[in-house]
Design a protein around this motif. Structure first.
Motif: not given
Length: 236
Positions: A25-39
């Motif tokens: 609930q109440g998350i921010d799914n727009s955060i786009r530090d792509v490198e974090i998720y690629e890793k």
């Protein structure tokens, strides 16, 4: 207040299954530090090779247990469990690309633990969500399509009052309820049919909740449904 209900017709086929949920609930799914998720995904891909120790792909236990499960209900030809689709890409050397933070996070957990994970945007639900056998006339527009492709009668589906949300248990998601960068409230789940892997299942749920909380903020709640606990309030 929407509820998640697992119907008796599901338990008649899978009495020992467990469905773990992480309500965000109440998350921010727009955060786009792509490198974090690629890793995150790259590390998970490396770990996923532990589930592919047998040369014959379908003989690996995390694949075969779901192949057997899918034989217990009517499925679309070629439909496979979501974890099989991910592991097939890893085996073939095809990297899992980033989509959005929530999807990247649950894909990484799916790969690390060899368990199917999925997610929906709660704010798109129409009434309660149910895991059940389909009547066969539920509207369903799959991801990436604009054509109605309703489930077969007796097919295991997640559905709400407006139609099917996921076909063949965890094979194909609906366009209507997909997670996007605008998602604020999410229903995430991990599914277990192999009773011997209960410890990994609970570890995966905890890590999924921790990653969402750490990267996307908001609040998270874990709850597990089984034969003795068949429904829950999604909020509250």
């Amino acid at each position: 207040m929407p509820r998640f209900i697992i119907e008796d017709d599901f338990w008649s086929l899978f009495p020992h299954a467990k469905i773990g949920t992480v309500i965000c609930q109440g998350i921010d799914n727009s955060i786009r530090d792509v490198e974090i998720y690629e890793k995150l995904l790259q590390e998970a891909e490396k770990e996923a090779h532990t589930f592919l120790s047998l040369e014959e792909f379908s003989g690996n236990p995390v694949i075969s247990v779901w192949r057997e499960a899918f034989q217990k209900f009517k499925t679309k030809k070629g439909a496979r469990c979501s974890i099989e689709a991910l592991l097939k890409r890893v085996k073939n050397g095809n990297h899992i690309g980033t989509i959005n933070p929530l999807v990247d996070i649950y894909n990484s957990i799916s790969l690390r633990y060899g368990l199917p994970c999925g997610g929906e945007d709660i704010d798109t639900f129409a009434g309660d969500i149910r895991l059940t056998q389909a009547i066969g006339n539920e509207p369903f527009i799959p991801l990436g399509s604009d054509e109605n492709a309703p489930p077969y009668e007796g097919e295991i589906v997640y559905k709400d009052d407006a139609g099917a949300i996921c076909r063949c248990w965890n094979w194909r998601e609906a366009q209507r309820t997909m997670l996007t960068e605008k998602t604020k409230n999410a229903f995430l789940c991990i599914e277990l049919v192999d009773e011997t892997r209960s410890d990994e299942f609970h570890m995966a749920l905890k890590e999924l909740a921790d990653l969402v909380s750490r990267h996307l903020g908001g609040t998270v709640k874990i709850e597990v449904l089984d034969m003795n606990n068949r429904e829950m309030a999604i909020f509250g």
